[in-house]
Motif scaffolding. Structure first.
Motif, PDB file in Angstrom:
ATOM      1  N   ALA A   2     -19.488  40.580 -23.134  1.00 44.92           N
ATOM      2  CA  ALA A   2     -20.165  40.731 -24.414  1.00 44.92           C
ATOM      3  C   ALA A   2     -19.128  40.622 -25.534  1.00 44.92           C
ATOM      4  O   ALA A   2     -18.069  41.224 -25.466  1.00 44.92           O
ATOM      5  N   PRO A  18     -23.969  45.965 -27.677  1.00 44.68           N
ATOM      6  CA  PRO A  18     -25.230  45.301 -27.351  1.00 44.68           C
ATOM      7  C   PRO A  18     -26.130  46.223 -26.520  1.00 44.68           C
ATOM      8  O   PRO A  18     -25.653  47.106 -25.803  1.00 44.68           O
ATOM      9  N   LYS A  19     -27.412  46.017 -26.623  1.00 42.39           N
ATOM     10  CA  LYS A  19     -28.401  46.840 -25.923  1.00 42.39           C
ATOM     11  C   LYS A  19     -28.114  46.946 -24.434  1.00 42.39           C
ATOM     12  O   LYS A  19     -28.194  48.023 -23.851  1.00 42.39           O
ATOM     13  N   GLU A  20     -27.739  45.832 -23.803  1.00 42.10           N
ATOM     14  CA  GLU A  20     -27.503  45.854 -22.356  1.00 42.10           C
ATOM     15  C   GLU A  20     -26.295  46.729 -21.988  1.00 42.10           C
ATOM     16  O   GLU A  20     -26.276  47.379 -20.954  1.00 42.10           O
ATOM     17  N   VAL A  21     -25.292  46.783 -22.864  1.00 42.95           N
ATOM     18  CA  VAL A  21     -24.126  47.641 -22.616  1.00 42.95           C
ATOM     19  C   VAL A  21     -24.531  49.105 -22.756  1.00 42.95           C
ATOM     20  O   VAL A  21     -24.171  49.948 -21.934  1.00 42.95           O
ATOM     21  N   GLU A  23     -27.463  50.357 -22.259  1.00 39.44           N
ATOM     22  CA  GLU A  23     -28.280  50.696 -21.089  1.00 39.44           C
ATOM     23  C   GLU A  23     -27.418  50.909 -19.848  1.00 39.44           C
ATOM     24  O   GLU A  23     -27.650  51.830 -19.071  1.00 39.44           O
ATOM     25  N   GLN A  24     -26.407  50.068 -19.641  1.00 44.64           N
ATOM     26  CA  GLN A  24     -25.546  50.199 -18.468  1.00 44.64           C
ATOM     27  C   GLN A  24     -24.708  51.472 -18.521  1.00 44.64           C
ATOM     28  O   GLN A  24     -24.439  52.086 -17.492  1.00 44.64           O
ATOM     29  N   HIS A  26     -25.693  54.164 -20.025  1.00 45.87           N
ATOM     30  CA  HIS A  26     -26.636  55.286 -20.111  1.00 45.87           C
ATOM     31  C   HIS A  26     -26.256  56.214 -21.265  1.00 45.87           C
ATOM     32  O   HIS A  26     -26.098  57.420 -21.089  1.00 45.87           O
TER      33      HIS A  26
END
Length: 68
Positions: A2, A18-21, A23-24, A26
């Protein structure tokens, strides 16, 4: 991978994850994260409560000691 853009935040610098980071890791607003320096010169972001991250840091430390 990213790409993160550095921004001025008050008198310091900051970045937006980023949103995915998020989420990963938590994590959510107000949480703290850790920036670990790796033996080969890179860095890793980790959730402060992430036990796996702590274990990996210990393993990498042992591996680095054996290389010396």
């Amino acid at each position: 991978m990213a790409e993160l853009k550095i921004q001025v935040v008050g008198e310091g610098l900051g970045l937006t994850l980023p949103k995915e980071v998020v989420e990963q890791l938590h994590i959510q607003a107000g949480d703290s994260i850790r920036l670990d320096k790796l033996p080969h010169g890179g860095y890793r972001l980790a959730n402060l409560d992430d036990k796996l991250s702590e274990q990996m840091e210990l393993i990498e430390g042992y591996m680095h000691e054996e290389d010396a």
